[in-house]
Design a protein around this motif. Sequence first.
Motif, PDB file in Angstrom:
ATOM      1  N   TYR A 147     -35.091  15.257   5.236  1.00 22.26           N
ATOM      2  CA  TYR A 147     -35.147  15.787   4.056  1.00 22.26           C
ATOM      3  C   TYR A 147     -36.326  16.997   3.958  1.00 22.26           C
ATOM      4  CZ  TYR A 147     -32.104  12.477   2.053  1.00 22.26           C
ATOM      5  OH  TYR A 147     -31.029  11.715   1.436  1.00 22.26           O
ATOM      6  N   TYR A 148     -35.905  18.086   3.337  1.00 20.81           N
ATOM      7  CA  TYR A 148     -36.807  19.254   3.476  1.00 20.81           C
ATOM      8  C   TYR A 148     -37.193  19.717   1.889  1.00 20.81           C
ATOM      9  CZ  TYR A 148     -35.579  19.867   8.149  1.00 20.81           C
ATOM     10  OH  TYR A 148     -35.326  19.622   9.631  1.00 20.81           O
ATOM     11  N   CYS A 149     -38.555  19.800   1.659  1.00 21.43           N
ATOM     12  CA  CYS A 149     -38.789  20.477   0.423  1.00 21.43           C
ATOM     13  C   CYS A 149     -38.719  21.995   0.364  1.00 21.43           C
ATOM     14  CB  CYS A 149     -39.852  20.028  -0.311  1.00 21.43           C
ATOM     15  SG  CYS A 149     -41.418  20.276   0.837  1.00 21.43           S
ATOM     16  N   ALA A 150     -38.060  22.839  -0.625  1.00 20.65           N
ATOM     17  CA  ALA A 150     -38.053  24.075  -0.485  1.00 20.65           C
ATOM     18  C   ALA A 150     -38.619  24.867  -1.742  1.00 20.65           C
ATOM     19  CB  ALA A 150     -36.764  24.567  -0.295  1.00 20.65           C
ATOM     20  N   ALA A 151     -39.279  25.946  -1.616  1.00 16.44           N
ATOM     21  CA  ALA A 151     -39.889  26.788  -2.802  1.00 16.44           C
ATOM     22  C   ALA A 151     -38.885  28.003  -2.962  1.00 16.44           C
ATOM     23  CB  ALA A 151     -41.256  27.021  -2.625  1.00 16.44           C
ATOM     24  N   ASN A 152     -37.992  28.109  -4.022  1.00 17.13           N
ATOM     25  CA  ASN A 152     -37.162  29.166  -4.256  1.00 17.13           C
ATOM     26  C   ASN A 152     -37.881  30.517  -4.897  1.00 17.13           C
ATOM     27  OD1 ASN A 152     -35.058  30.919  -4.782  1.00 17.13           O
ATOM     28  ND2 ASN A 152     -33.679  29.460  -5.579  1.00 17.13           N
ATOM     29  N   SER A 153     -38.050  31.613  -4.153  1.00 16.16           N
ATOM     30  CA  SER A 153     -38.497  32.788  -4.725  1.00 16.16           C
ATOM     31  C   SER A 153     -37.615  33.489  -5.832  1.00 16.16           C
ATOM     32  CB  SER A 153     -38.554  33.718  -3.580  1.00 16.16           C
ATOM     33  OG  SER A 153     -37.353  34.205  -3.086  1.00 16.16           O
ATOM     34  N   ARG A 154     -36.339  32.817  -5.972  1.00 15.12           N
ATOM     35  CA  ARG A 154     -35.365  33.448  -7.047  1.00 15.12           C
ATOM     36  C   ARG A 154     -35.405  32.560  -8.240  1.00 15.12           C
ATOM     37  NH1 ARG A 154     -33.721  35.536  -2.351  1.00 15.12           N
ATOM     38  NH2 ARG A 154     -32.790  37.591  -2.321  1.00 15.12           N
ATOM     39  N   GLY A 155     -36.549  31.720  -8.488  1.00 12.20           N
ATOM     40  CA  GLY A 155     -36.612  30.612  -9.517  1.00 12.20           C
ATOM     41  C   GLY A 155     -35.666  29.578  -9.200  1.00 12.20           C
ATOM     42  N   MET A 156     -34.530  29.511 -10.189  1.00 14.44           N
ATOM     43  CA  MET A 156     -33.596  28.330 -10.261  1.00 14.44           C
ATOM     44  C   MET A 156     -32.291  29.165  -9.985  1.00 14.44           C
ATOM     45  SD  MET A 156     -35.139  25.558 -10.528  1.00 14.44           S
ATOM     46  CE  MET A 156     -33.789  24.407 -11.061  1.00 14.44           C
ATOM     47  N   ASN A 157     -32.398  30.297  -9.325  1.00 12.57           N
ATOM     48  CA  ASN A 157     -31.127  31.119  -9.012  1.00 12.57           C
ATOM     49  C   ASN A 157     -30.730  30.897  -7.593  1.00 12.57           C
ATOM     50  OD1 ASN A 157     -30.615  31.922 -11.911  1.00 12.57           O
ATOM     51  ND2 ASN A 157     -32.213  33.424 -11.395  1.00 12.57           N
ATOM     52  N   LYS A 158     -29.387  30.937  -7.178  1.00 11.25           N
ATOM     53  CA  LYS A 158     -29.118  31.126  -5.697  1.00 11.25           C
ATOM     54  C   LYS A 158     -29.619  29.971  -4.876  1.00 11.25           C
ATOM     55  CE  LYS A 158     -28.305  36.100  -6.136  1.00 11.25           C
ATOM     56  NZ  LYS A 158     -26.984  36.108  -6.353  1.00 11.25           N
ATOM     57  N   TRP A 159     -29.669  28.837  -5.360  1.00  8.54           N
ATOM     58  CA  TRP A 159     -30.066  27.625  -4.453  1.00  8.54           C
ATOM     59  C   TRP A 159     -29.157  27.431  -3.155  1.00  8.54           C
ATOM     60  CZ3 TRP A 159     -34.265  25.273  -4.063  1.00  8.54           C
ATOM     61  CH2 TRP A 159     -35.127  25.400  -5.507  1.00  8.54           C
ATOM     62  N   ASP A 160     -28.086  28.305  -3.038  1.00 10.81           N
ATOM     63  CA  ASP A 160     -27.070  28.474  -1.890  1.00 10.81           C
ATOM     64  C   ASP A 160     -27.413  29.301  -0.951  1.00 10.81           C
ATOM     65  OD1 ASP A 160     -24.373  30.303  -3.295  1.00 10.81           O
ATOM     66  OD2 ASP A 160     -26.489  30.183  -3.508  1.00 10.81           O
ATOM     67  N   ASN A 161     -28.352  30.041  -1.289  1.00 14.73           N
ATOM     68  CA  ASN A 161     -28.622  31.220  -0.173  1.00 14.73           C
ATOM     69  C   ASN A 161     -29.771  30.812   0.512  1.00 14.73           C
ATOM     70  OD1 ASN A 161     -29.062  33.586   0.918  1.00 14.73           O
ATOM     71  ND2 ASN A 161     -29.197  34.849  -0.599  1.00 14.73           N
ATOM     72  N   ILE A 162     -29.646  29.832   1.253  1.00 13.15           N
ATOM     73  CA  ILE A 162     -30.441  29.164   2.202  1.00 13.15           C
ATOM     74  C   ILE A 162     -31.382  30.055   2.998  1.00 13.15           C
ATOM     75  CG2 ILE A 162     -30.902  27.460   3.782  1.00 13.15           C
ATOM     76  CD1 ILE A 162     -28.602  25.794   2.733  1.00 13.15           C
TER      77      ILE A 162
END
Length: 124
Positions: A93-108
Amino acid sequence: VQLQASGGGLVQAGASLRLSCAASGRSFSSYGMGWFRQAPGADRDFVAATSWSGDTIYYADSVKGRFTISTDNAKNTVYLQMNSLKPEDTAVYYCAANSRGMNKWDNIPLLGYWGQGTLVTVSS
């Protein structure tokens, strides 16, 4: 900048675990925070994501009703409470911080920052 994941382990089916992800080194207030998992030989899959305020939360269908994502803003920490664990939940399990906020979680590949991973093994 660091995302430090912890809390993995070996449990039996039906048990619970809580994963933690401590964020440090910069402000992540504009980032969405999430969890992914990767089983052996499989792709990395989305599990759950939350804004720091908790007003927007997403779950993969496979974990809805069993996993809960939450934040502790004072500790800059994101949690993943995993209940009713199944053998198919076994993964890193990996945690991640998305620079696009809550958008584009599929753009790994372009997501932002990743933690080092913590192994969860669920035995049957």
